[in-house]
Design an enzyme around this catalytic site. Sequence first.
Site, PDB file in Angstrom:
ATOM      1  N   GLU A 102      89.798  74.621 101.085  1.00  0.00           N
ATOM      2  CA  GLU A 102      88.401  74.171 100.953  1.00  0.00           C
ATOM      3  C   GLU A 102      87.785  74.742  99.687  1.00  0.00           C
ATOM      4  O   GLU A 102      88.141  75.828  99.248  1.00  0.00           O
ATOM      5  CB  GLU A 102      87.590  74.649 102.166  1.00  0.00           C
ATOM      6  CG  GLU A 102      87.478  73.631 103.290  1.00  0.00           C
ATOM      7  CD  GLU A 102      86.574  72.442 102.966  1.00  0.00           C
ATOM      8  OE1 GLU A 102      86.029  72.362 101.859  1.00  0.00           O
ATOM      9  OE2 GLU A 102      86.430  71.591 103.850  1.00  0.00           O
ATOM     10  N   ASP A 103      86.817  74.005  99.152  1.00  0.00           N
ATOM     11  CA  ASP A 103      86.082  74.505  97.990  1.00  0.00           C
ATOM     12  C   ASP A 103      85.078  75.568  98.408  1.00  0.00           C
ATOM     13  O   ASP A 103      84.985  76.637  97.819  1.00  0.00           O
ATOM     14  CB  ASP A 103      85.371  73.359  97.252  1.00  0.00           C
ATOM     15  CG  ASP A 103      84.587  72.426  98.180  1.00  0.00           C
ATOM     16  OD1 ASP A 103      84.595  72.639  99.417  1.00  0.00           O
ATOM     17  OD2 ASP A 103      83.944  71.485  97.669  1.00  0.00           O
ATOM     18  N   ASP A 106      79.833  76.519 103.734  1.00  0.00           N
ATOM     19  CA  ASP A 106      78.388  76.720 103.673  1.00  0.00           C
ATOM     20  C   ASP A 106      77.897  76.986 105.098  1.00  0.00           C
ATOM     21  O   ASP A 106      77.915  78.128 105.563  1.00  0.00           O
ATOM     22  CB  ASP A 106      77.786  75.456 103.041  1.00  0.00           C
ATOM     23  CG  ASP A 106      76.291  75.527 102.811  1.00  0.00           C
ATOM     24  OD1 ASP A 106      75.643  76.434 103.324  1.00  0.00           O
ATOM     25  OD2 ASP A 106      75.753  74.655 102.106  1.00  0.00           O
ATOM     26  N   LYS A 134      79.555  81.175 101.778  1.00  0.00           N
ATOM     27  CA  LYS A 134      78.141  81.598 101.777  1.00  0.00           C
ATOM     28  C   LYS A 134      77.844  82.244 103.129  1.00  0.00           C
ATOM     29  O   LYS A 134      77.451  81.554 104.071  1.00  0.00           O
ATOM     30  CB  LYS A 134      77.222  80.386 101.587  1.00  0.00           C
ATOM     31  CG  LYS A 134      77.284  79.722 100.224  1.00  0.00           C
ATOM     32  CD  LYS A 134      76.297  78.558 100.183  1.00  0.00           C
ATOM     33  CE  LYS A 134      76.315  77.846  98.863  1.00  0.00           C
ATOM     34  NZ  LYS A 134      75.492  76.623  98.869  1.00  0.00           N
ATOM     35  N   ASP A 162      80.238  69.447  92.781  1.00  0.00           N
ATOM     36  CA  ASP A 162      79.391  68.506  92.046  1.00  0.00           C
ATOM     37  C   ASP A 162      77.923  68.560  92.437  1.00  0.00           C
ATOM     38  O   ASP A 162      77.553  69.104  93.477  1.00  0.00           O
ATOM     39  CB  ASP A 162      79.858  67.071  92.316  1.00  0.00           C
ATOM     40  CG  ASP A 162      79.499  66.606  93.732  1.00  0.00           C
ATOM     41  OD1 ASP A 162      79.784  67.363  94.688  1.00  0.00           O
ATOM     42  OD2 ASP A 162      78.905  65.530  93.875  1.00  0.00           O
TER      43      ASP A 162
HETATM   44  P1  5GP Z   1      79.337  73.003 105.382  1.00  0.00           P
HETATM   45  O1  5GP Z   1      79.796  71.981 106.376  1.00  0.00           O
HETATM   46  O2  5GP Z   1      80.105  74.286 105.453  1.00  0.00           O
HETATM   47  O3  5GP Z   1      77.845  73.210 105.474  1.00  0.00           O
HETATM   48  O4  5GP Z   1      79.480  72.370 103.963  1.00  0.00           O
HETATM   49  C1  5GP Z   1      80.689  72.232 103.317  1.00  0.00           C
HETATM   50  C2  5GP Z   1      80.612  71.221 102.204  1.00  0.00           C
HETATM   51  O5  5GP Z   1      79.300  71.105 101.657  1.00  0.00           O
HETATM   52  C3  5GP Z   1      81.496  71.636 101.056  1.00  0.00           C
HETATM   53  O6  5GP Z   1      82.814  71.152 101.205  1.00  0.00           O
HETATM   54  C4  5GP Z   1      80.780  71.056  99.853  1.00  0.00           C
HETATM   55  O7  5GP Z   1      81.220  69.747  99.623  1.00  0.00           O
HETATM   56  C5  5GP Z   1      79.335  71.024 100.264  1.00  0.00           C
HETATM   57  N1  5GP Z   1      78.561  72.163  99.717  1.00  0.00           N
HETATM   58  C6  5GP Z   1      78.104  73.232 100.381  1.00  0.00           C
HETATM   59  N2  5GP Z   1      77.439  74.072  99.578  1.00  0.00           N
HETATM   60  C7  5GP Z   1      77.491  73.520  98.344  1.00  0.00           C
HETATM   61  C8  5GP Z   1      76.987  73.923  97.052  1.00  0.00           C
HETATM   62  O8  5GP Z   1      76.361  74.969  96.845  1.00  0.00           O
HETATM   63  N3  5GP Z   1      77.254  73.080  96.015  1.00  0.00           N
HETATM   64  C9  5GP Z   1      77.951  71.915  96.156  1.00  0.00           C
HETATM   65  N4  5GP Z   1      78.139  71.189  95.070  1.00  0.00           N
HETATM   66  N5  5GP Z   1      78.431  71.517  97.359  1.00  0.00           N
HETATM   67  C10 5GP Z   1      78.210  72.300  98.426  1.00  0.00           C
END
Ligand code: 5GP
Length: 178
Positions: A102-103, A106, A134, A162
């Site tokens: 994963e990148d 969040d 995070k 992005d």
């Molecule tokens: P989660 O489901 O953990 O809230 O979000 C994961 C996805 O949200 C990541 O794979 C990414 O695509 C996007 N994302 C979360 N935080 C960021 C951020 O700070 N910048 C960007 N560009 N994408 C984010």
Amino acid sequence: MNRVKILDREFDLSIPEEKLLKAVDQVAERINKDLDGKNPLMICVLNGSFMFASDLMKRLTIACEISFVKLSSYSGTGSTGTVKEIIGLNQDIKDRTVVLLEDIVDTGLTIINTVEQVKQMGPADVRVATMLFKPDACKRDVKLDYVGMDIPNDFIVGYGLDYDGYGRNLKDIYTVVE
Ligand code: 5GP
């Protein structure tokens, strides 16, 4: 380049490439040690993790494979909270050791859902490697096996990530200027 403009927003340099690559070195070192002889299948969750996956793969010295999947659930600067299915996993992962790449984690919603879907396919073991985490945004109980680095709860771009489709090509990471 200390500040970049992408569409309507400005972003300041926050994590230079050298620091990112040091973190990838450490993740690779641990995977090389933990998964030697396990023939893992690395699953790169597109789009954001393509750069992390590329840098990580170059540093893996163990026998392994890589596959690419997609699940799109994010647009702009806020998580939609919608859960999408994994698309494009044609490989049989039954009884295999799988590492999801994963990148960023969040809120944790995406990775929890992805792990659940992968588990239903009968792998021997599912691990998660994320370039960025995070901790202040993640209220859920997520098991992250390999984390490149913890970052503050701000919106970032670059190194594959992005802002409305742009900025993925930046080699460093930039944080939005509020
Ligand atoms: P989660 O489901 O953990 O809230 O979000 C994961 C996805 O949200 C990541 O794979 C990414 O695509 C996007 N994302 C979360 N935080 C960021 C951020 O700070 N910048 C960007 N560009 N994408 C984010």
